[in-house]
Design a protein around this motif. Sequence first.
Motif, mmCIF file in Angstrom:
data_model
loop_
_atom_site.group_PDB
_atom_site.id
_atom_site.type_symbol
_atom_site.label_atom_id
_atom_site.label_comp_id
_atom_site.label_asym_id
_atom_site.label_seq_id
_atom_site.Cartn_x
_atom_site.Cartn_y
_atom_site.Cartn_z
ATOM 1 N N ILE A 281 7.648 4.022 -6.066
ATOM 2 C CA ILE A 281 7.238 5.401 -5.832
ATOM 3 C C ILE A 281 6.225 5.791 -6.897
ATOM 4 C CG2 ILE A 281 8.053 7.815 -5.828
ATOM 5 C CD1 ILE A 281 10.786 6.701 -4.849
ATOM 6 N N ILE A 282 5.275 6.646 -6.516
ATOM 7 C CA ILE A 282 4.339 7.232 -7.473
ATOM 8 C C ILE A 282 4.600 8.730 -7.514
ATOM 9 C CG2 ILE A 282 1.928 7.698 -8.054
ATOM 10 C CD1 ILE A 282 1.179 5.129 -6.578
ATOM 11 N N GLU A 283 4.920 9.239 -8.703
ATOM 12 C CA GLU A 283 5.091 10.672 -8.936
ATOM 13 C C GLU A 283 3.929 11.152 -9.788
ATOM 14 O OE1 GLU A 283 9.891 11.191 -9.185
ATOM 15 O OE2 GLU A 283 8.861 10.600 -11.013
ATOM 16 N N GLY A 284 3.711 12.455 -9.833
ATOM 17 C CA GLY A 284 2.631 12.982 -10.659
ATOM 18 C C GLY A 284 2.881 14.408 -11.072
ATOM 19 N N ASN A 285 2.036 14.884 -11.994
ATOM 20 C CA ASN A 285 2.158 16.250 -12.482
ATOM 21 C C ASN A 285 1.140 17.175 -11.809
ATOM 22 O OD1 ASN A 285 -0.201 15.375 -13.711
ATOM 23 N ND2 ASN A 285 0.262 16.309 -15.692
ATOM 24 N N PHE A 286 0.661 16.778 -10.639
ATOM 25 C CA PHE A 286 -0.327 17.573 -9.910
ATOM 26 C C PHE A 286 -0.117 17.329 -8.414
ATOM 27 C CE2 PHE A 286 -2.044 13.423 -10.758
ATOM 28 C CZ PHE A 286 -2.766 13.074 -9.622
ATOM 29 N N ASP A 287 -0.871 18.007 -7.597
ATOM 30 C CA ASP A 287 -0.785 17.836 -6.146
ATOM 31 C C ASP A 287 -1.319 16.451 -5.794
ATOM 32 O OD1 ASP A 287 -0.821 17.946 -3.418
ATOM 33 O OD2 ASP A 287 -2.293 19.575 -3.281
ATOM 34 N N LEU A 288 -0.416 15.537 -5.484
ATOM 35 C CA LEU A 288 -0.819 14.147 -5.248
ATOM 36 C C LEU A 288 -1.595 13.964 -3.953
ATOM 37 C CD1 LEU A 288 2.274 12.116 -6.505
ATOM 38 C CD2 LEU A 288 0.087 12.474 -7.635
ATOM 39 N N SER A 289 -1.630 14.981 -3.085
ATOM 40 C CA SER A 289 -2.434 14.844 -1.864
ATOM 41 C C SER A 289 -3.913 14.731 -2.215
ATOM 42 C CB SER A 289 -2.196 16.026 -0.918
ATOM 43 O OG SER A 289 -2.691 17.233 -1.482
ATOM 44 N N THR A 290 -4.279 15.121 -3.436
ATOM 45 C CA THR A 290 -5.676 15.007 -3.868
ATOM 46 C C THR A 290 -5.976 13.663 -4.521
ATOM 47 O OG1 THR A 290 -5.208 15.954 -6.058
ATOM 48 C CG2 THR A 290 -5.773 17.504 -4.287
ATOM 49 N N LEU A 291 -4.958 12.838 -4.719
ATOM 50 C CA LEU A 291 -5.158 11.527 -5.347
ATOM 51 C C LEU A 291 -5.813 10.583 -4.341
ATOM 52 C CD1 LEU A 291 -4.702 9.687 -7.811
ATOM 53 C CD2 LEU A 291 -2.475 9.084 -6.827
ATOM 54 N N ASP B 204 0.876 -1.169 0.000
ATOM 55 C CA ASP B 204 0.000 0.000 0.000
ATOM 56 C C ASP B 204 0.911 1.216 0.000
ATOM 57 O OD1 ASP B 204 -2.392 -1.476 0.163
ATOM 58 O OD2 ASP B 204 -2.316 -1.519 2.352
ATOM 59 N N PHE B 205 0.579 2.214 -0.797
ATOM 60 C CA PHE B 205 1.381 3.427 -0.892
ATOM 61 C C PHE B 205 0.938 4.436 0.159
ATOM 62 C CE2 PHE B 205 2.161 1.550 -4.993
ATOM 63 C CZ PHE B 205 3.477 1.868 -5.243
ATOM 64 N N GLN B 206 1.902 5.160 0.720
ATOM 65 C CA GLN B 206 1.650 6.216 1.698
ATOM 66 C C GLN B 206 2.113 7.549 1.116
ATOM 67 O OE1 GLN B 206 0.012 5.584 4.570
ATOM 68 N NE2 GLN B 206 -0.087 3.458 3.864
ATOM 69 N N TYR B 207 1.330 8.597 1.337
ATOM 70 C CA TYR B 207 1.665 9.926 0.825
ATOM 71 C C TYR B 207 2.778 10.556 1.662
ATOM 72 C CZ TYR B 207 1.219 14.708 -0.807
ATOM 73 O OH TYR B 207 1.466 15.948 -1.326
ATOM 74 N N GLU B 208 3.785 11.139 0.983
ATOM 75 C CA GLU B 208 4.865 11.888 1.635
ATOM 76 C C GLU B 208 4.633 13.361 1.331
ATOM 77 O OE1 GLU B 208 8.846 10.610 0.834
ATOM 78 O OE2 GLU B 208 8.304 8.483 0.971
ATOM 79 N N ASN B 209 4.122 14.075 2.280
ATOM 80 C CA ASN B 209 3.697 15.461 2.096
ATOM 81 C C ASN B 209 4.810 16.364 1.600
ATOM 82 O OD1 ASN B 209 2.007 17.659 2.146
ATOM 83 N ND2 ASN B 209 2.206 18.007 4.349
ATOM 84 N N GLY B 210 5.987 16.311 2.185
ATOM 85 C CA GLY B 210 7.076 17.207 1.803
ATOM 86 C C GLY B 210 7.599 16.962 0.403
ATOM 87 N N ASN B 211 7.435 15.748 -0.113
ATOM 88 C CA ASN B 211 7.966 15.398 -1.428
ATOM 89 C C ASN B 211 6.912 15.317 -2.517
ATOM 90 O OD1 ASN B 211 10.598 15.099 -0.376
ATOM 91 N ND2 ASN B 211 10.091 13.047 0.323
ATOM 92 N N ASN B 212 5.621 15.404 -2.135
ATOM 93 C CA ASN B 212 4.503 15.261 -3.073
ATOM 94 C C ASN B 212 4.624 13.964 -3.893
ATOM 95 O OD1 ASN B 212 2.027 16.065 -4.263
ATOM 96 N ND2 ASN B 212 3.132 16.791 -6.057
ATOM 97 N N ILE B 213 4.890 12.875 -3.182
ATOM 98 C CA ILE B 213 4.948 11.557 -3.812
ATOM 99 C C ILE B 213 4.232 10.561 -2.909
ATOM 100 C CG2 ILE B 213 7.136 11.958 -5.012
ATOM 101 C CD1 ILE B 213 8.478 10.192 -2.830
ATOM 102 N N PHE B 214 3.881 9.429 -3.473
ATOM 103 C CA PHE B 214 3.459 8.269 -2.699
ATOM 104 C C PHE B 214 4.602 7.279 -2.755
ATOM 105 C CE2 PHE B 214 -0.740 10.014 -3.350
ATOM 106 C CZ PHE B 214 -1.454 9.609 -2.228
ATOM 107 N N SER B 215 4.862 6.589 -1.649
ATOM 108 C CA SER B 215 5.947 5.606 -1.645
ATOM 109 C C SER B 215 5.509 4.350 -0.915
ATOM 110 C CB SER B 215 7.202 6.183 -0.999
ATOM 111 O OG SER B 215 6.949 6.511 0.353
ATOM 112 N N SER B 216 6.125 3.260 -1.313
ATOM 113 C CA SER B 216 5.910 1.992 -0.625
ATOM 114 C C SER B 216 6.937 1.887 0.489
ATOM 115 C CB SER B 216 6.097 0.831 -1.610
ATOM 116 O OG SER B 216 7.472 0.651 -1.891
#
Length: 175
Positions: free
Chosen positions: A119-129, A43-55
Amino acid sequence: MKNLLLFLALSSTILFTSCEGDPGPPGQDGQDFLAQVFETTVDFQYENGNNIFSSPYIGFPFTVYESDVVLVYRYEGQAGIGGGNMADVWSPLPQNIFYNNGDIIQYIFTNTFVDVQMIIEGNFDLSTLNDGSVLDNQTFRIAVVPAEFAKTNPSMEDLLELMQIDDSEVEKIEF
């Protein structure tokens, strides 16, 4: 006619006679090197400071060397392969997922010879994913292919010497 038959007989005898010489030195015994593979579900967890999700970091269940190559595949589901049979579908990372609104996420991975992390990266604010189909219970197949570092790191001069050309023979392309 007799001369022709005699000539053909002698020619074929010479042609099919093999030469024997001293045997060369014995080589090293070959080894079977197979990639080692394992699967993990995360399950991926959001990393607020990096705007990524990581396992979490996933440790290798076997010995991995720094020169080995790590490949990661994401499980996509199953597909019919004919005759009523099904097979797992795996996509290599990096992998992009495109949403209708133009948002894009990308699965990537990082690794050392000790562990691997997706890791999941994106071109938008991933906190909304909030898409559980890309964040939760994601299965990955991790393959480690045995490899060795090259014994040499030839310079351009070494390569030109090996090819028996000089640098004036190298085609130059200007942009």
